[in-house]
Design a protein around this motif. Structure first.
Motif, mmCIF file in Angstrom:
data_model
loop_
_atom_site.group_PDB
_atom_site.id
_atom_site.type_symbol
_atom_site.label_atom_id
_atom_site.label_comp_id
_atom_site.label_asym_id
_atom_site.label_seq_id
_atom_site.Cartn_x
_atom_site.Cartn_y
_atom_site.Cartn_z
ATOM 1 N N LYS A 1 0.721 -1.371 -0.373
ATOM 2 C CA LYS A 1 0.155 -0.065 0.080
ATOM 3 C C LYS A 1 1.094 1.189 -0.323
ATOM 4 C CE LYS A 1 -3.517 -2.224 2.468
ATOM 5 N NZ LYS A 1 -4.307 -2.258 3.933
ATOM 6 N N LEU A 2 0.044 2.083 -0.373
ATOM 7 C CA LEU A 2 1.159 3.578 -0.843
ATOM 8 C C LEU A 2 1.195 4.977 0.577
ATOM 9 C CD1 LEU A 2 1.372 3.752 -4.972
ATOM 10 C CD2 LEU A 2 3.021 2.897 -3.085
ATOM 11 N N TYR A 3 1.970 4.799 1.130
ATOM 12 C CA TYR A 3 1.137 5.843 2.145
ATOM 13 C C TYR A 3 2.468 6.600 2.351
ATOM 14 C CZ TYR A 3 1.645 2.199 5.462
ATOM 15 O OH TYR A 3 2.643 1.375 5.884
ATOM 16 N N LEU A 4 3.168 7.844 2.783
ATOM 17 C CA LEU A 4 3.470 8.958 3.336
ATOM 18 C C LEU A 4 3.715 8.161 4.571
ATOM 19 C CD1 LEU A 4 3.488 12.078 2.762
ATOM 20 C CD2 LEU A 4 5.420 10.860 1.404
ATOM 21 N N PRO A 5 5.724 8.268 5.302
ATOM 22 C CA PRO A 5 5.461 7.887 6.400
ATOM 23 C C PRO A 5 5.734 8.732 7.151
ATOM 24 C CG PRO A 5 7.784 7.493 5.315
ATOM 25 C CD PRO A 5 6.633 8.557 4.048
ATOM 26 N N SER A 6 4.536 8.316 8.645
ATOM 27 C CA SER A 6 3.535 8.154 9.458
ATOM 28 C C SER A 6 4.667 9.420 10.849
ATOM 29 C CB SER A 6 2.822 7.960 10.632
ATOM 30 O OG SER A 6 3.632 6.992 11.021
ATOM 31 N N ILE A 7 6.088 8.842 10.339
ATOM 32 C CA ILE A 7 6.762 9.579 11.535
ATOM 33 C C ILE A 7 8.069 10.657 10.865
ATOM 34 C CG2 ILE A 7 9.028 8.603 10.732
ATOM 35 C CD1 ILE A 7 9.899 7.321 14.116
ATOM 36 N N LYS A 8 8.008 11.945 11.577
ATOM 37 C CA LYS A 8 8.727 13.156 11.018
ATOM 38 C C LYS A 8 10.190 13.427 11.606
ATOM 39 C CE LYS A 8 4.814 14.150 9.827
ATOM 40 N NZ LYS A 8 3.924 14.135 8.919
ATOM 41 N N ILE A 9 10.984 14.237 10.251
ATOM 42 C CA ILE A 9 12.339 14.118 10.601
ATOM 43 C C ILE A 9 12.953 14.120 11.746
ATOM 44 C CG2 ILE A 9 14.508 15.106 10.128
ATOM 45 C CD1 ILE A 9 13.328 15.300 7.149
ATOM 46 N N ARG A 10 11.964 15.682 12.798
ATOM 47 C CA ARG A 10 12.128 15.589 13.655
ATOM 48 C C ARG A 10 12.085 14.797 14.598
ATOM 49 N NH1 ARG A 10 7.329 18.542 12.006
ATOM 50 N NH2 ARG A 10 5.385 17.953 13.631
ATOM 51 N N ASP A 11 11.013 13.348 14.576
ATOM 52 C CA ASP A 11 10.846 13.289 15.837
ATOM 53 C C ASP A 11 11.957 11.730 15.725
ATOM 54 O OD1 ASP A 11 8.582 13.869 15.910
ATOM 55 O OD2 ASP A 11 7.297 12.773 14.455
ATOM 56 N N VAL A 12 13.004 11.727 15.358
ATOM 57 C CA VAL A 12 13.828 10.809 14.958
ATOM 58 C C VAL A 12 15.363 11.104 15.045
ATOM 59 C CG1 VAL A 12 14.692 8.718 13.718
ATOM 60 C CG2 VAL A 12 12.638 9.233 13.642
ATOM 61 N N ASP A 13 16.451 11.391 15.724
ATOM 62 C CA ASP A 13 17.489 12.251 15.832
ATOM 63 C C ASP A 13 18.693 10.808 15.013
ATOM 64 O OD1 ASP A 13 17.550 14.471 17.546
ATOM 65 O OD2 ASP A 13 17.488 12.897 19.325
ATOM 66 N N GLY A 14 19.252 11.829 13.773
ATOM 67 C CA GLY A 14 20.159 10.726 13.685
ATOM 68 C C GLY A 14 19.381 9.746 12.091
ATOM 69 N N VAL A 15 18.432 10.725 11.698
ATOM 70 C CA VAL A 15 18.281 10.598 9.989
ATOM 71 C C VAL A 15 18.743 11.233 9.329
ATOM 72 C CG1 VAL A 15 15.785 11.197 10.167
ATOM 73 C CG2 VAL A 15 16.025 9.731 9.427
ATOM 74 N N LEU A 16 19.101 12.467 9.356
ATOM 75 C CA LEU A 16 19.505 13.034 8.592
ATOM 76 C C LEU A 16 21.092 12.617 8.013
ATOM 77 C CD1 LEU A 16 18.444 16.502 9.394
ATOM 78 C CD2 LEU A 16 17.703 15.138 7.747
ATOM 79 N N PRO A 17 21.761 12.361 9.085
ATOM 80 C CA PRO A 17 22.798 11.502 8.577
ATOM 81 C C PRO A 17 23.067 10.092 7.931
ATOM 82 C CG PRO A 17 23.340 11.668 10.899
ATOM 83 C CD PRO A 17 21.792 12.553 10.183
ATOM 84 N N LEU A 18 22.168 9.500 8.511
ATOM 85 C CA LEU A 18 22.004 8.124 8.083
ATOM 86 C C LEU A 18 21.694 7.701 6.278
ATOM 87 C CD1 LEU A 18 21.484 5.131 7.885
ATOM 88 C CD2 LEU A 18 18.926 5.586 9.280
ATOM 89 N N ALA A 19 20.643 8.988 6.328
ATOM 90 C CA ALA A 19 19.619 9.259 5.079
ATOM 91 C C ALA A 19 21.116 10.100 3.756
ATOM 92 C CB ALA A 19 18.734 10.439 4.465
ATOM 93 N N MET A 20 22.371 10.753 4.347
ATOM 94 C CA MET A 20 22.885 10.902 3.746
ATOM 95 C C MET A 20 24.481 10.307 3.683
ATOM 96 S SD MET A 20 24.457 13.179 2.065
ATOM 97 C CE MET A 20 23.942 15.275 2.342
ATOM 98 N N ALA A 21 24.367 9.100 4.324
ATOM 99 C CA ALA A 21 25.353 8.434 4.490
ATOM 100 C C ALA A 21 24.859 7.027 3.345
ATOM 101 C CB ALA A 21 25.424 7.355 5.246
ATOM 102 N N CYS A 22 23.878 6.595 3.181
ATOM 103 C CA CYS A 22 23.371 5.639 2.232
ATOM 104 C C CYS A 22 22.786 6.572 0.611
ATOM 105 C CB CYS A 22 21.449 5.871 2.858
ATOM 106 S SG CYS A 22 21.193 4.355 3.469
ATOM 107 N N PHE A 23 22.757 7.950 0.421
ATOM 108 C CA PHE A 23 22.690 8.809 -0.686
ATOM 109 C C PHE A 23 23.778 8.255 -1.051
ATOM 110 C CE2 PHE A 23 23.651 13.559 -1.723
ATOM 111 C CZ PHE A 23 22.985 12.736 -2.985
ATOM 112 N N LEU A 24 25.472 8.394 -0.699
ATOM 113 C CA LEU A 24 26.433 8.882 -0.976
ATOM 114 C C LEU A 24 26.843 7.100 -1.554
ATOM 115 C CD1 LEU A 24 28.329 11.162 1.590
ATOM 116 C CD2 LEU A 24 27.984 11.486 -1.087
ATOM 117 N N LEU A 25 26.201 6.139 -1.004
ATOM 118 C CA LEU A 25 26.684 4.715 -1.184
ATOM 119 C C LEU A 25 25.867 4.419 -1.819
ATOM 120 C CD1 LEU A 25 27.053 3.433 3.243
ATOM 121 C CD2 LEU A 25 29.338 3.604 1.430
#
Length: 557
Positions: free
Chosen positions: A238-262
């Motif tokens: 089923k298609l839907y946006l993640p219910s969790i927000k960036i501000r709710d998770v510490d560390g998701v930005l560096p994780l996403a950046m690392a995944c993006f680079l790799l």
């Protein structure tokens, strides 16, 4: 413009029945390869197995329309799966639903980063992580992945949060090993390896998966302690946006950046390899858009970050893929399996998934390349080892960052102490080369010819000055003219220009003339902006080292 944004509109014009047959067969082969592999990689990411399949299903559809590599296959990869699993473990606090939401959010943030990089034309971002760092990173990732899969192979619980703890735990639990599970897994590994050699590019894994499901379902092996995948949800995601927000998770930005680079590095490396083999070129900038849109779609479909992996792409290429349409055939085959065949997968032993992963990661540990680095360049070998050890001790994200920082520091060190070559003339010519490498060159009496083999910046001017003055001192005041060959200096900053001004004054006080030869356009502009022509005269692109040598000899006479 349309073919630039949608490469599909370019190659579809020449599509024919022959390509259709090749792509359809390749797509079915890729699906047969991708289903068991994606199930295995999803377990690395700590997610329910179907999440890996969703990445193949959705990512391939969007890459087919936007990507520029005709054989690249998009899906989960071992390195990204491990990165997601080990990093999210500290964010999800044991809550599987939160774990899944963070994984999808990571793919969505990844997508935004990729699209921004596309708009800002940042395709050169790939160059910030060197091949040497990747060699060590992949080796460290292979060891780490292997340690996470060994407990499944031995039929034990496993455990531990880092490299040392995992090793200690495995050794402690070996006496509890389930021999039947172990033999089953080793047999699968042997069959996979032999199958790769006997029938390269063929979906041997799916045959082993089918055989293992039949054995567990119809024999008494089901009562021998095998853990299985369990029931997979039937139907498409089923298609839907993640219910969790960036501000709710510490560390998701560096994780996403690392995944993006790799992901970008892995995809571009695989894409260039396949494009060169098949006689075309890819567009690195367009690949940013393709990966961004593919990951955005995967995030909406409950998946986690995907990339163009070399192993899955090699399967697609070997199976005969001619265009990205093979990815659509693959997605169609996967969709049919999710709709009608998911119930058969519930008896798939997890030791088979571990066996598939253990065989797949062999290519990550490149012993030949490490031996080559050790033989050719000990410094680069050290960087690779730092990446390897960093991944083992601090994890994939920190390990790669540490190795990248060490690489940058080494580059800065090299830039701060550039090679300052002193030139002599090749006999019978007007060509001047390094005397240290060619001691038989003709030394010009009373003339010191200096070539600075780097840009001239504030952090290396003192070193350059020391080398020049040291050479003049060694010549025991016989030098009457110094010629700076700036042909190898592409840039000069304000500090560099002022350094040349001060060097001119200092040498003049010693009755030594300083001249500039073969300065490049940007360098000439910088020198003129600092009014150096009032000292040196007109700084011309047409004045060569030999012109200044001839002039110095004539003045001496």
């Amino acid at each position: 413009m349309a073919s630039k944004l949608l490469p599909v509109t370019d190659w579809i014009k020449e599509y024919n029945i022959k390509s259709f047959k090749s792509d359809s067969l390749a797509g079915l082969t890729l699906a047969a390869y991708g289903i068991p592999v994606s199930l295995a990689y999803a377990t690395l990411a700590g997610l329910p197995p179907q999440y890996g399949i969703y990445g193949y299903l959705i990512g391939g559809i969007f890459y087919a329309a936007l990507g520029t590599c005709k054989q690249l296959a998009i899906g989960p990869t071992s390195a990204i799966s491990l990165l997601v699993g080990t990093t999210i473990a500290g964010m999800a606090h044991g809550n599987l639903q939160r774990w899944c939401e963070i994984a999808s959010l990571t793919a969505l943030v990844f997508a935004v980063m990729a699209i921004i990089a596309y708009l800002l034309r940042l395709s050169g971002i790939i160059n910030f992580i060197s091949e040497t760092v990747l060699v060590g990173f992949k080796a460290g990732a292979a060891i780490t992945i292997g340690l996470t899969q060994l407990p499944k192979l031995f039929g034990v619980q496993g455990g531990g949060n880092n490299f040392i703890e995992r090793i200690v735990t495995i050794f402690q639990q070996i006496p509890e090993m389930n021999t039947i599970v172990f033999i089953f897994g080793i047999s699968a590994i042997i069959l996979l390896i032999v199958g790769e050699k006997m029938a390269p590019g063929r979906p041997i894994a799916i045959l082993i998966v089918i055989l293992s499901i039949i054995l567990i379902s119809t024999t008494s092996l089901a009562h021998c302690g095998f853990k299985t995948v369990g029931v997979l949800p039937t139907g498409l995601p089923k298609l839907y946006l993640p219910s969790i927000k960036i501000r709710d998770v510490d560390g998701v930005l560096p994780l996403a950046m690392a995944c993006f680079l790799l992901s970008y590095i892995e995809s571009i490396s695989a894409g260039r390899t396949l494009a060169q083999k098949n006689g075309y070129v890819i567009d690195p900038r367009q690949e940013l858009l393709a990966l961004g849109i593919a990951n955005a779609a995967v995030a909406l479909g409950q998946g986690y970050p995907v990339a163009g992996g070399l192993s899955q792409s090699a399967v697609n290429d070997t199976a005969g893929a001619k265009t990205p349409l093979s990815l659509l055939f693959c997605s169609a085959a996967i969709a049919i399996c999710l709709l009608f065949l998911s119930g058969y997968i519930q008896n798939l032993p997890t030791v088979i998934l571990a066996s598939i992963v253990l065989v797949a990661i062999r290519g990550l540990f490149d012993i030949k390349e490490m031996k080559y680095l050790y033989k050719i360049n000990k410094q680069e070998f050290s960087v690779a080892m730092i990446a390897l050890v960093g991944v083992l001790i601090w994890g994939i994200l920190a390990g790669v960052l540490v190795a990248a920082m060490v690489t940058l520091l080494l580059l800065l060190k090299a830039a701060s102490k550039p090679n300052v070559a002193f030139l002599g003339r090749i006999h019978g010519t007007r060509i001047y080369t390094d005397m240290a490498r060619h001691p038989d060159n003709e030394k010009i009496e009373n003339v010191l010819i200096v070539r600075i083999e780097s840009s001239i910046y504030y952090f290396n001017v003192e070193y350059i000055k020391e080398k020049i003055l040291e050479k003049i001192y060694l010549e025991q005041d016989s030098i009457k003219t110094v010629i700076l060959d700036l042909n190898s200096s592409p840039r000069i900053d304000i500090a560099g220009a002022r350094f040349l001004k001060q060097l001119f004054v200092d040498l003049k006080a010693r009755n030594i003339n300083l001249n500039i030869a073969e300065a490049r356009a940007e360098v000439r502009d910088s020198l003129r902006s600092e009014n150096l022509e009032t000292l040196f005269g007109h700084i011309s692109r047409s004045v060569s080292v030999d012109d200044l040598v001839v002039r110095a000899i004539q003045n001496k006479q």
